[in-house]
Design an enzyme around this catalytic site. Structure first.
Site, PDB file in Angstrom:
ATOM      1  N   TYR A  43       0.853  -1.366   0.158  1.00  0.00           N
ATOM      2  CA  TYR A  43      -0.113  -0.093   0.052  1.00  0.00           C
ATOM      3  C   TYR A  43       0.806   1.193   0.042  1.00  0.00           C
ATOM      4  O   TYR A  43       0.672   2.434  -0.376  1.00  0.00           O
ATOM      5  CB  TYR A  43      -0.972   0.017   1.330  1.00  0.00           C
ATOM      6  CG  TYR A  43      -2.132  -0.751   0.967  1.00  0.00           C
ATOM      7  CD1 TYR A  43      -2.045  -2.165   0.885  1.00  0.00           C
ATOM      8  CD2 TYR A  43      -3.348  -0.167   1.076  1.00  0.00           C
ATOM      9  CE1 TYR A  43      -3.269  -2.853   0.769  1.00  0.00           C
ATOM     10  CE2 TYR A  43      -4.744  -1.036   1.014  1.00  0.00           C
ATOM     11  CZ  TYR A  43      -4.275  -2.270   0.818  1.00  0.00           C
ATOM     12  OH  TYR A  43      -5.517  -3.198   0.641  1.00  0.00           O
TER      13      TYR A  43
ATOM     14  N   LYS B  57       3.870 -15.335   3.853  1.00  0.00           N
ATOM     15  CA  LYS B  57       4.213 -16.093   2.652  1.00  0.00           C
ATOM     16  C   LYS B  57       5.653 -16.165   2.711  1.00  0.00           C
ATOM     17  O   LYS B  57       6.165 -15.826   1.591  1.00  0.00           O
ATOM     18  CB  LYS B  57       3.471 -15.380   1.447  1.00  0.00           C
ATOM     19  CG  LYS B  57       3.528 -16.205   0.127  1.00  0.00           C
ATOM     20  CD  LYS B  57       2.601 -17.240  -0.070  1.00  0.00           C
ATOM     21  CE  LYS B  57       2.829 -18.093  -1.489  1.00  0.00           C
ATOM     22  NZ  LYS B  57       1.983 -19.602  -1.405  1.00  0.00           N
TER      23      LYS B  57
ATOM     24  N   ASP C  27      -2.160 -18.488   1.602  1.00  0.00           N
ATOM     25  CA  ASP C  27      -2.972 -19.455   0.767  1.00  0.00           C
ATOM     26  C   ASP C  27      -3.646 -20.461   1.658  1.00  0.00           C
ATOM     27  O   ASP C  27      -4.876 -20.693   1.431  1.00  0.00           O
ATOM     28  CB  ASP C  27      -2.285 -19.824  -0.564  1.00  0.00           C
ATOM     29  CG  ASP C  27      -0.925 -20.521  -0.133  1.00  0.00           C
ATOM     30  OD1 ASP C  27      -0.182 -20.363   1.090  1.00  0.00           O
ATOM     31  OD2 ASP C  27      -0.469 -21.258  -0.996  1.00  0.00           O
TER      32      ASP C  27
ATOM     33  N   ASP D  23      -6.255  -7.366   4.195  1.00  0.00           N
ATOM     34  CA  ASP D  23      -7.385  -6.889   3.684  1.00  0.00           C
ATOM     35  C   ASP D  23      -8.157  -7.804   2.777  1.00  0.00           C
ATOM     36  O   ASP D  23      -9.347  -7.885   3.068  1.00  0.00           O
ATOM     37  CB  ASP D  23      -6.769  -5.792   2.060  1.00  0.00           C
ATOM     38  CG  ASP D  23      -7.719  -5.377   1.290  1.00  0.00           C
ATOM     39  OD1 ASP D  23      -8.888  -4.857   1.782  1.00  0.00           O
ATOM     40  OD2 ASP D  23      -7.574  -5.258   0.286  1.00  0.00           O
TER      41      ASP D  23
ATOM     42  N   ASP E  70     -12.102  -9.400   4.206  1.00  0.00           N
ATOM     43  CA  ASP E  70     -13.319  -9.755   3.274  1.00  0.00           C
ATOM     44  C   ASP E  70     -13.703 -11.089   3.211  1.00  0.00           C
ATOM     45  O   ASP E  70     -14.873 -11.641   3.457  1.00  0.00           O
ATOM     46  CB  ASP E  70     -13.025  -9.077   2.097  1.00  0.00           C
ATOM     47  CG  ASP E  70     -13.539  -7.698   1.841  1.00  0.00           C
ATOM     48  OD1 ASP E  70     -13.062  -6.804   2.694  1.00  0.00           O
ATOM     49  OD2 ASP E  70     -13.814  -7.423   0.480  1.00  0.00           O
TER      50      ASP E  70
HETATM   51  C1  IPM Z   1     -10.471  -1.730   3.459  1.00  0.00           C
HETATM   52  C2  IPM Z   1     -10.659  -1.180   2.100  1.00  0.00           C
HETATM   53  C3  IPM Z   1      -9.372  -0.349   1.859  1.00  0.00           C
HETATM   54  C4  IPM Z   1      -8.037  -0.933   1.780  1.00  0.00           C
HETATM   55  C5  IPM Z   1      -9.477   0.556   0.487  1.00  0.00           C
HETATM   56  C6  IPM Z   1     -10.793   1.384   0.245  1.00  0.00           C
HETATM   57  C7  IPM Z   1      -8.528   1.452   0.068  1.00  0.00           C
HETATM   58  O1  IPM Z   1     -10.763  -2.151   1.181  1.00  0.00           O
HETATM   59  O2  IPM Z   1     -10.193  -0.917   4.443  1.00  0.00           O
HETATM   60  O3  IPM Z   1     -10.235  -2.822   3.655  1.00  0.00           O
HETATM   61  O4  IPM Z   1      -7.837  -1.744   0.758  1.00  0.00           O
HETATM   62  O5  IPM Z   1      -7.460  -1.091   2.900  1.00  0.00           O
HETATM   63 MG    MG Z   2     -10.658  -4.161   2.112  1.00  0.00          MG
END
Ligand code: IPM
Ligand code: MG
Length: 354
Positions: A140, A189, A221, A245, A249
């Site tokens: 990032y 990793k 993974d 990240d 999710d």
């Molecule tokens: C998160 C989001 C952010 C990230 C984006 C919106 C920049 O996906 O907070 O997980 O990738 O960190």
């Molecule tokens: Mg995210």
């Protein structure tokens, strides 16, 4: 007086923030909290109004605050690849400016939502894990660029970590594991990446300071697979920025919906609280968004930044009871439940609080 900076941002960020503030106001009255807040701009809205996703005014506002609440940033309006300034840069800039290196993303399986999960009930029953994601390093923030070499278009991003960046994150993860079920899984990793090999070394060095914690290492993974196969094995997971990240999710599905996931980002100064979901422009302004991630983020703020454990628990319990009543926004709806809009769900939470 506790000073809160409120940055609603874009899309559903606007409405979930507005609703989270209603809940905060209810709690403030009930528990007699000395708290004030001021609104600021971030993301696409800040680009439109000021030309900068993290404008000077907002930088000053957050620097003078004790905590920050953020809705969400981004949307198709600012999305074209030609656009040099993007809403997401505002989010990265605030993370960097406040040195929010540890992102805490708790995922719990709500028993009230278990029936509608794509997972088998017995797999996710009792799941309660915490992802501790490094937030101010890695790909990032590494060097990136594009170039044309021998007539070919190329692009690159770099992952970089210093030992100290890793160490401060890992310490947070060990400490939090100590307050929970005393199990830490470090995700890397290390079979491929040099940064991961350094990560693992630092984790092992720090492990010596936390003998009460059971530590294991997983390649990212494999971890992704284990999160589906046997999520009950996890307590705290510590990982670098990009892996965190993606895994958060993925893990959100265990909790019923991304719309249920709160987060806290902590550093040495004011902490930032935000729902994990994005700005969901397709449903923005339609009273469809799930406000519970934002509301649960308020609970995290009360617990971590204000040490108001009672108020935090009251919010979480109110959310549980509302789910029990069968009230659901679209993302968590299932046959037999009552489909409601954002505001009706928030009203129900506030009613339960009082
Ligand atoms: C998160 C989001 C952010 C990230 C984006 C919106 C920049 O996906 O907070 O997980 O990738 O960190
Ligand atoms: Mg995210």
């Amino acid at each position: 007086m506790f000073k809160l900076a409120v940055l609603p941002g874009d899309g559903i960020g606007q409405e979930v923030t507005e609703h989270a503030l209603k809940v905060l106001t209810a709690v403030k009255t009930k528990y007699d909290l000395a708290l004030t807040y001021r609104l600021g701009l971030i993301g696409g809205k800040a680009i439109d109004e000021i030309g900068d996703p993290f404008p000077q005014e907002t930088q000053e506002l957050v620097a003078q605050s004790d905590a920050v609440f953020l809705g969400a940033v981004g949307g198709p309006k600012w999305d074209s690849p030609e656009k040099k300034v993007r809403p997401e840069q505002g989010l990265l800039a605030i993370r960097k400016a406040l040195r929010l290196y540890a992102n805490l993303r708790p995922v719990q399986c709500w028993p009230q939502l278990i029936e509608q999960s794509p997972f088998k009930k017995e797999k996710i029953e009792g799941v309660n894990l915490l992802i501790v994601r490094e937030l101010t390093g890695g790909a990032y923030f590494g060097a990136r660029g594009t170039e044309i070499k021998n007539g070919e278009r190329k692009a690159f991003d770099t992952i970089e970590y210093s030992a100290e960046e890793i160490r401060r994150l890992v310490k947070v993860a060990f400490k939090l594991a100590g307050q929970r079920r005393k199990k830490l899984t470090s995700v890397d990793k290390a079979n491929i990446l040099e940064t991961s090999r350094l990560w693992r070394k630092i984790v092992l060095e720090e492990a010596a300071n936390y003998p009460e914690i059971t530590l294991n290492h997983l390649y990212v993974d494999n971890c992704a697979m284990q999160l589906c196969l046997n999520p009950g094995q996890f307590d705290v997971l510590a990982t670098e920025n990009t892996f965190g990240d993606i895994l958060s999710d993925q893990a959100s599905v265990l909790g019923g919906s991304l719309g249920m996931l709160p987060s806290a980002s902590i550093g040495d100064g004011p902490a930032l609280y935000e729902p994990v979901h994005g700005s969901a422009p397709d449903i923005a302004g339609q009273n469809k968004a799930n406000p519970l991630a934002a509301i649960l983020s308020v609970a995290m703020m009360l617990r971590i930044s204000l040490s108001c454990f009672e108020a935090a628990l009251a919010i979480e319990k109110a959310v549980g009871r509302v789910l029990e009543q069968g009230l659901r926004t679209a993302d968590i709806w299932a046959p037999g439940c009552i489909r409601v809009g954002t505001s009706a769900l928030v009203d129900a939470v506030i009613k339960e609080l009082n």
